[in-house]
Design an enzyme around this catalytic site. Structure first.
Site, mmCIF file in Angstrom:
data_model
loop_
_atom_site.group_PDB
_atom_site.id
_atom_site.type_symbol
_atom_site.label_atom_id
_atom_site.label_comp_id
_atom_site.label_asym_id
_atom_site.label_seq_id
_atom_site.Cartn_x
_atom_site.Cartn_y
_atom_site.Cartn_z
ATOM 1 N N HIS A 239 -40.301 2.562 -4.416
ATOM 2 C CA HIS A 239 -40.969 1.175 -4.158
ATOM 3 C C HIS A 239 -41.595 0.568 -5.491
ATOM 4 C CE1 HIS A 239 -39.947 1.339 -0.038
ATOM 5 N NE2 HIS A 239 -40.192 2.474 0.009
ATOM 6 N N ASP A 299 -43.311 7.558 -0.215
ATOM 7 C CA ASP A 299 -42.389 7.490 0.736
ATOM 8 C C ASP A 299 -41.151 6.834 0.096
ATOM 9 O OD1 ASP A 299 -43.517 4.949 0.288
ATOM 10 O OD2 ASP A 299 -42.483 4.337 2.134
ATOM 11 N N GLU A 300 -40.102 7.412 0.687
ATOM 12 C CA GLU A 300 -38.566 6.914 0.595
ATOM 13 C C GLU A 300 -38.272 6.688 -0.971
ATOM 14 O OE1 GLU A 300 -38.075 3.815 4.163
ATOM 15 O OE2 GLU A 300 -39.251 2.987 2.578
ATOM 16 N N VAL A 301 -38.585 7.810 -1.471
ATOM 17 C CA VAL A 301 -37.793 8.113 -3.009
ATOM 18 C C VAL A 301 -36.403 8.337 -2.918
ATOM 19 C CG1 VAL A 301 -38.102 9.096 -4.976
ATOM 20 C CG2 VAL A 301 -40.017 8.953 -3.668
ATOM 21 N N GLU A 352 -44.061 11.980 3.538
ATOM 22 C CA GLU A 352 -42.915 12.685 2.994
ATOM 23 C C GLU A 352 -43.757 13.641 1.805
ATOM 24 O OE1 GLU A 352 -40.744 8.977 3.565
ATOM 25 O OE2 GLU A 352 -42.802 9.578 3.735
#
Length: 506
Positions: A239, A299-301, A352
């Site tokens: 992000h 998060d969300e890597v 995460e």
């Protein structure tokens, strides 16, 4: 609010049956009577003291008294007719027992909270213009200490006024943490004085779509006076596309075959320069945002770009990570957590970080946001608390997701502690947050999408776990929505009907 009494007497009329049942969120204990008083707006005053001695002024309470006087009576001058006082039982002051040592300080996770909002919801105005209040005994305190709302100001920039207005309505709902997801892939509106190029090159508009140092100070102070903490989030290593233009070399170059593709991925974790930048940047952030906690994301890597980059793969081989990119992510996050810890800050991370087994401090707070992948959020809470970490729940409370009909009911019926675990584990769930992500939300639709649906989360986090009757909640939330309209908040309707409010406090 940072200072308050939990037990207090409220004086109000019982002329309107069921007025006390309009309170939102519902108190821990309430006992109302038919004994009633008339309130004279021109004489009514709030005042405070402790049980042993008079206290000096307290900015938090002084400002709260000023705000709530306006909410109750408006700004007009009220004067009784000469014979009016002869026939009423009048109460001209409310005594609030307060603890004053921290009343000039910032709220914390341990702060005691204020009950003036409850009081304000009990006062009503009769058709002839007279204000009343029942004699009522209330015990009121929150079930969970962390009751938050996340706003995303990257996907769509939210003007400062929208943020301040949101803080007002948060206070009406007794929410006490403003989770400011201030930057993301889309834009970097935070104006860094250490790295000004981040904003100049990463914001939508470096003149109109940024938050200056003064803006940030105003948000923090405005929140403080309402008993609200500001939890700032700077999410990395994913992000972060908006960070790249201002800090060349920070992001990972992606490859197509053997050649760079011209696109970029997450923060590049293999260079010392990356950590030198983070060290300096988070020194600034730690000084600008005074709350003990920072939210560091994690998060969300997306590993696709890292996998394509030959230098990254060579680094992983050297470190013995093999093909496990979660180890590379953990390597980066561990170094970042060490940097932030060195500045005396605690941190909140998305789940995460825990799932990928990053070594985190015992006082880390883990925020659960994923619903069913790879496990349910209740199972995730069980795992986090079993490991001894404190947890926040937000997975079932994404208010940016909308459906046709009364979706607030599903939000309302979530029970954060409905997982198998010991009492000690359940004590580690310190609350939760409603989240308003900004892909399809800006200042044009933020308010009606937030309210009164956000109130469903607020009551779940404030009230006793057994307050779950949907019919009872619906009646109260409908009345509370009308009260929000009276206060100028354009909250959307819950169902078919109308507000019976006929008298404006002007």
């Amino acid at each position: 609010m940072a200072a308050s009494a939990l037990w207090f007497s409220l004086l109000l009329a019982a002329a309107i049956t069921g007025r006390a049942t309009a309170i939102w969120p519902w108190p821990q204990y309430i006992q109302t009577t038919s004994y009633h008083y008339t309130i004279s707006p021109d004489n009514f005053k709030f005042r405070y003291h402790d049980q042993s001695a008079a206290q000096a002024g307290c900015s938090v309470l002084d400002e709260a008294f000023r705000r709530y006087r306006v909410l109750l009576f408006g700004t007009r001058n009220w004067h009784h007719r000469p014979d009016e006082k002869k026939h009423v039982r009048e109460k001209s002051s409310l005594i609030v027992y307060v603890v004053t040592p921290d009343c000039e300080q910032l709220p914390t996770l341990e702060s005691v909270e204020n009950c003036l909002e409850t009081f304000s919801q009990l006062v009503w105005r009769a058709p002839q213009g007279t204000f009343f209040i029942n004699k009522t005994e209330i015990e009121d305190f929150p079930r969970f200490p962390h009751r938050g709302l996340l706003l995303d100001t990257s996907r769509h920039y939210l003007p400062l006024t929208s943020i301040l207005d949101t803080l007002d309505v948060m206070a009406y709902n007794k929410l006490n943490v403003f989770h400011w997801h201030i930057v993301d892939d889309s834009s970097f509106p935070y104006e860094s004085f250490t790295f000004p190029e981040l904003t100049r090159k990463g914001s939508y508009n470096p003149i109109t779509h940024i938050y200056t140092a003064q803006d940030v100070k105003e948000v923090i102070e405005y929140a403080r006076l309402r008993g609200i903490r500001v939890l700032a989030e700077f999410d990395t290593p994913g992000h972060t596309l908006s960070w790249g233009p201002g800090i060349p070399g920070l992001l990972t170059p992606c490859y197509a075959g053997s050649q760079p593709s011209g696109t970029f991925g997450p923060v590049n974790p293999i260079f010392n320069d990356t950590y030198e930048f983070m060290n300096t940047f988070f020194l600034e952030i730690s000084s600008v945002f005074p709350d003990f906690y920072l939210h560091l994301g994690g998060d969300e890597v997306d590993f696709t770009c890292w996998k394509s980059n030959p230098a990254v793969r060579a680094f992983m081989k050297k470190k013995g990570f093999g093909e496990d990119f979660k180890q590379l992510e953990s390597y980066y996050i561990q170094k970042l957590l060490d940097i932030v810890s060195a500045y005396g800050k605690g941190y909140v991370v998305w789940q995460e970080v825990f799932d990928n087994k990053v070594k985190i401090r015992p006082d880390t707070i883990v925020q659960v946001w994923r619903e069913e992948i790879p496990v349910s959020y209740l199972k995730e809470l069980k795992l986090i608390t079993k490991a001894g970490f404190r947890a926040l729940l937000s997975a079932p409370w994404y208010l940016n997701r909308i459906t046709y009909g009364p979706d607030w009911q599903e939000i309302y019926m979530v029970e954060p502690l409905a997982f198998e675990g010991t009492p000690k584990q359940k004590e580690l769930v310190i609350g939760g947050e409603a989240c308003m992500w900004g892909e399809y939300v800006d200042s044009t639709n933020l308010v009606p999408r937030l309210w009164p649906r956000g109130g469903a989360v607020a009551e779940r986090l404030w009230s006793n776990q057994f307050v779950t009757d949907l019919d009872f909640a619906s009646k109260r939330l409908t009345k509370f929505r009308c009260e929000l309209l009276r206060r100028g908040v354009q909250a959307q309707p819950l169902s078919v009907g109308f507000c019976e409010e006929e008298f404006e406090h002007t």
